[in-house]
Enzyme design. Structure first.
Site, PDB file in Angstrom:
ATOM      1  N   LYS A  79       0.862  -1.190   0.000  1.00 23.77           N
ATOM      2  CA  LYS A  79       0.000   0.000   0.000  1.00 23.77           C
ATOM      3  C   LYS A  79       0.894   1.235   0.000  1.00 23.77           C
ATOM      4  O   LYS A  79       2.000   1.205   0.529  1.00 23.77           O
ATOM      5  CB  LYS A  79      -0.870   0.007   1.265  1.00 23.77           C
ATOM      6  CG  LYS A  79      -2.138   0.818   1.141  1.00 23.77           C
ATOM      7  CD  LYS A  79      -3.264   0.015   0.524  1.00 23.77           C
ATOM      8  CE  LYS A  79      -4.510   0.868   0.349  1.00 23.77           C
ATOM      9  NZ  LYS A  79      -5.653   0.121  -0.161  1.00 23.77           N
ATOM     10  N   GLY A 179     -20.523   6.285  -1.781  1.00 25.87           N
ATOM     11  CA  GLY A 179     -19.480   6.606  -2.762  1.00 25.87           C
ATOM     12  C   GLY A 179     -19.515   5.605  -3.908  1.00 25.87           C
ATOM     13  O   GLY A 179     -20.566   5.073  -4.257  1.00 25.87           O
ATOM     14  N   HIS A 180     -18.341   5.333  -4.469  1.00 26.61           N
ATOM     15  CA  HIS A 180     -18.274   4.421  -5.612  1.00 26.61           C
ATOM     16  C   HIS A 180     -18.910   3.071  -5.298  1.00 26.61           C
ATOM     17  O   HIS A 180     -19.766   2.589  -6.019  1.00 26.61           O
ATOM     18  CB  HIS A 180     -16.816   4.210  -6.031  1.00 26.61           C
ATOM     19  CG  HIS A 180     -16.217   5.409  -6.686  1.00 26.61           C
ATOM     20  ND1 HIS A 180     -15.495   6.345  -5.988  1.00 26.61           N
ATOM     21  CD2 HIS A 180     -16.253   5.826  -7.963  1.00 26.61           C
ATOM     22  CE1 HIS A 180     -15.114   7.289  -6.817  1.00 26.61           C
ATOM     23  NE2 HIS A 180     -15.554   7.010  -8.019  1.00 26.61           N
ATOM     24  N   VAL A 181     -18.485   2.471  -4.186  1.00 32.32           N
ATOM     25  CA  VAL A 181     -19.003   1.149  -3.836  1.00 32.32           C
ATOM     26  C   VAL A 181     -20.410   1.264  -3.267  1.00 32.32           C
ATOM     27  O   VAL A 181     -21.316   0.497  -3.632  1.00 32.32           O
ATOM     28  CB  VAL A 181     -18.086   0.432  -2.817  1.00 32.32           C
ATOM     29  CG1 VAL A 181     -18.649  -0.945  -2.483  1.00 32.32           C
ATOM     30  CG2 VAL A 181     -16.671   0.312  -3.347  1.00 32.32           C
TER      31      VAL A 181
HETATM   32  P1  NAI Z   1     -15.478   6.739  -2.075  1.00 27.94           P
HETATM   33  O1  NAI Z   1     -14.487   7.744  -1.631  1.00 27.94           O
HETATM   34  O2  NAI Z   1     -15.963   6.734  -3.481  1.00 27.94           O
HETATM   35  O3  NAI Z   1     -16.792   6.850  -1.150  1.00 27.94           O
HETATM   36  C1  NAI Z   1     -16.780   7.070   0.217  1.00 27.94           C
HETATM   37  C2  NAI Z   1     -18.078   7.784   0.564  1.00 27.94           C
HETATM   38  O4  NAI Z   1     -18.173   7.887   1.968  1.00 27.94           O
HETATM   39  C3  NAI Z   1     -18.174   9.187   0.001  1.00 27.94           C
HETATM   40  O5  NAI Z   1     -19.442   9.398  -0.578  1.00 27.94           O
HETATM   41  C4  NAI Z   1     -17.957  10.067   1.240  1.00 27.94           C
HETATM   42  O6  NAI Z   1     -18.653  11.314   1.143  1.00 27.94           O
HETATM   43  C5  NAI Z   1     -18.532   9.204   2.328  1.00 27.94           C
HETATM   44  N1  NAI Z   1     -18.006   9.440   3.657  1.00 27.94           N
HETATM   45  C6  NAI Z   1     -16.759   9.784   4.036  1.00 27.94           C
HETATM   46  N2  NAI Z   1     -16.676   9.850   5.369  1.00 27.94           N
HETATM   47  C7  NAI Z   1     -17.896   9.519   5.846  1.00 27.94           C
HETATM   48  C8  NAI Z   1     -18.436   9.378   7.138  1.00 27.94           C
HETATM   49  N3  NAI Z   1     -17.694   9.599   8.231  1.00 27.94           N
HETATM   50  N4  NAI Z   1     -19.719   8.994   7.254  1.00 27.94           N
HETATM   51  C9  NAI Z   1     -20.476   8.773   6.166  1.00 27.94           C
HETATM   52  N5  NAI Z   1     -20.017   8.896   4.910  1.00 27.94           N
HETATM   53  C10 NAI Z   1     -18.745   9.271   4.758  1.00 27.94           C
HETATM   54  O7  NAI Z   1     -14.878   5.320  -1.670  1.00 27.94           O
HETATM   55  P2  NAI Z   1     -15.248   3.895  -2.261  1.00 27.94           P
HETATM   56  O8  NAI Z   1     -14.361   3.585  -3.390  1.00 27.94           O
HETATM   57  O9  NAI Z   1     -16.716   3.783  -2.429  1.00 27.94           O
HETATM   58  O10 NAI Z   1     -14.809   2.961  -1.053  1.00 27.94           O
HETATM   59  C11 NAI Z   1     -15.582   2.869   0.139  1.00 27.94           C
HETATM   60  C12 NAI Z   1     -14.815   2.070   1.171  1.00 27.94           C
HETATM   61  O11 NAI Z   1     -14.580   0.771   0.671  1.00 27.94           O
HETATM   62  C13 NAI Z   1     -13.447   2.637   1.509  1.00 27.94           C
HETATM   63  O12 NAI Z   1     -13.193   2.395   2.869  1.00 27.94           O
HETATM   64  C14 NAI Z   1     -12.507   1.828   0.643  1.00 27.94           C
HETATM   65  O13 NAI Z   1     -11.211   1.742   1.201  1.00 27.94           O
HETATM   66  C15 NAI Z   1     -13.187   0.488   0.642  1.00 27.94           C
HETATM   67  N6  NAI Z   1     -12.892  -0.336  -0.534  1.00 27.94           N
HETATM   68  C16 NAI Z   1     -13.160   0.132  -1.778  1.00 27.94           C
HETATM   69  C17 NAI Z   1     -12.917  -0.642  -2.894  1.00 27.94           C
HETATM   70  C18 NAI Z   1     -13.265  -0.181  -4.280  1.00 27.94           C
HETATM   71  O14 NAI Z   1     -13.327  -1.016  -5.192  1.00 27.94           O
HETATM   72  N7  NAI Z   1     -13.534   1.112  -4.494  1.00 27.94           N
HETATM   73  C19 NAI Z   1     -12.318  -1.989  -2.769  1.00 27.94           C
HETATM   74  C20 NAI Z   1     -12.132  -2.418  -1.393  1.00 27.94           C
HETATM   75  C21 NAI Z   1     -12.384  -1.588  -0.340  1.00 27.94           C
END
Ligand code: NAI
Length: 353
Positions: A79, A179-181
């Site tokens: 990482k 978010g994305h996921v």
């Molecule tokens: P992202 O950055 O697209 O979405 C995160 C979302 O959470 C955003 O909409 C943000 O506004 C919101 N957020 C941030 N802090 C917050 C809080 N305290 N309370 C509520 N909402 C909050 O990230 P993504 O890609 O969707 O990933 C989500 C999680 O899954 C992360 O922890 C990431 O490390 C993990 N992950 C993601 C993968 C992927 O394929 N994108 C793969 C494996 C794990």
């Protein structure tokens, strides 16, 4: 760009990467290359101290070793992190990190993570070939989040069936982070007839989920008190902690975030309350499975991803069954299942690595 090795006991290689002239301080942690090249994303976020950023890199890279082994990928764990608000990101910082990755000569593959976009990966790729999640290159795998969401959905379905019986139809899911996921997962759950309670730091996303998916919106902190069947952490890590465990009114925790348990005690407390935890690195491995097709140059991406998602379902099922049979927290069973895989490789899987 300066790249200073940092002594580490459990990790193979750790570096502080810096360039004062461009305001860059970051870390690259290679936890293990026993199974293959270490793979794990590049993250940029604000940290209070270098110690905190280093700790994040160490923990996340270790988590990637476990995740890649759980998915039976011929990849190790690594990482990289850049310190600072992602709004302050510059192409010079990304190129410098790219140079640092290049110096590891393929022992570490980077990819998009928190605070990074596919466009940023193209800038990193100006300096190194060891970047996944790209577009328009041979074996490009693109956005991993739809596959991550599918894996989390599968994990949630299995955990609900194990703990409550039946499917997701009519179940209430408290979803933290659209978010994305989170969005892909919300769509899948809505399609399956689940009811959603959602929160996000971005109020517009909550409003959109209310409009499009009939979700109930709650405040950032209120999500921990939501009366639901499932809590799905899809925003940040360590949300299952001493402050939150006692508040949860759910039967299952299954989500996408990495390192959802703040510590072992929080996992034990969750278990003690009879809340079934779907271990994060099995639930969310879909994204690295998708990226692996690029790193390992796998032609039949769809077939590979489908096979791996099915295998992850079997692994989750087996872990939850053994946890129930032995009265153990699922994360302990998951670690015990994966740890033997960290010391050996599967020869049949080494092709293309
Ligand atoms: P992202 O950055 O697209 O979405 C995160 C979302 O959470 C955003 O909409 C943000 O506004 C919101 N957020 C941030 N802090 C917050 C809080 N305290 N309370 C509520 N909402 C909050 O990230 P993504 O890609 O969707 O990933 C989500 C999680 O899954 C992360 O922890 C990431 O490390 C993990 N992950 C993601 C993968 C992927 O394929 N994108 C793969 C494996 C794990």
């Amino acid at each position: 760009m300066h790249m200073h090795p940092i002594p580490a006991s459990e990790h193979e290689e750790v570096y502080r990467v810096s360039d004062p002239e461009i305001g860059l301080t970051g870390f690259i942690a290679v936890h293990s290359t026993v199974r293959g090249p270490a793979a794990g994303g590049l993250r940029m976020r604000r940290y209070d101290s270098e110690a905190e950023a280093l700790r994040d890199a160490l923990l996340l890279s270790r988590g990637m070793s476990y995740k890649n082994a759980a998915a039976d990928l011929p990849l190790g764990g690594g990482k990289a992190v850049i310190m600072g608000d992602a709004a302050g990101k510059t192409p010079e910082m990304l190129r410098a990190m790219g140079e640092a990755v290049a110096r590891l000569e393929g022992r570490y593959w980077t990819a998009e993570d928190m605070g990074m976009s596919p466009a940023d990966m193209e800038v990193v790729a100006e300096r190194t070939a060891f970047v996944a999640g790209r577009k328009g290159v041979p074996f490009a795998s693109g956005d991993p989040s739809p596959v991550t969401a599918r894996g989390v959905y599968n994990a949630m379905r299995i955990a609900v069936r194990t703990r409550l019986g039946g499917g997701l139809k009519g179940r209430r899911v408290a979803l933290q982070g659209l978010g994305h996921v989170g969005w892909h997962l919300a769509d899948l759950l809505h399609g399956a007839g689940a009811r959603l309670v959602v929160t996000d730091a971005d109020a517009q996303r909550v409003a959109e989920a209310q409009r499009r998916l009939g979700a109930e919106g709650v405040g950032l902190d209120a999500i921990y008190d939501a009366e639901a069947d499932v809590f799905a952490p899809c925003a940040i890590g360590a949300v299952i902690n001493a402050q939150t465990v006692a508040r949860l009114k759910v039967s299952v925790v299954a989500g996408a975030a990495n390192n959802q348990l703040a510590d072992a005690a929080s996992g034990a407390a969750l278990h003690g309350r009879g809340i079934l935890y779907a271990p994060d690195y099995i639930a969310n491995a879909g994204g690295i499975v998708n990226a692996a097709t690029e790193i390992l140059r796998i032609g039949n991406r769809e077939g590979f991803v489908a096979d791996k998602l099915a295998a992850l379902e079997r692994t989750m099922q087996a872990v939850l069954e053994r946890a129930a049979a032995e009265g153990l927290p699922p994360e302990a069973v998951a670690d015990a299942t994966v740890e033997p895989l960290l010391t050996r490789t599967e020869p049949a899987l080494r092709h293309g690595a």
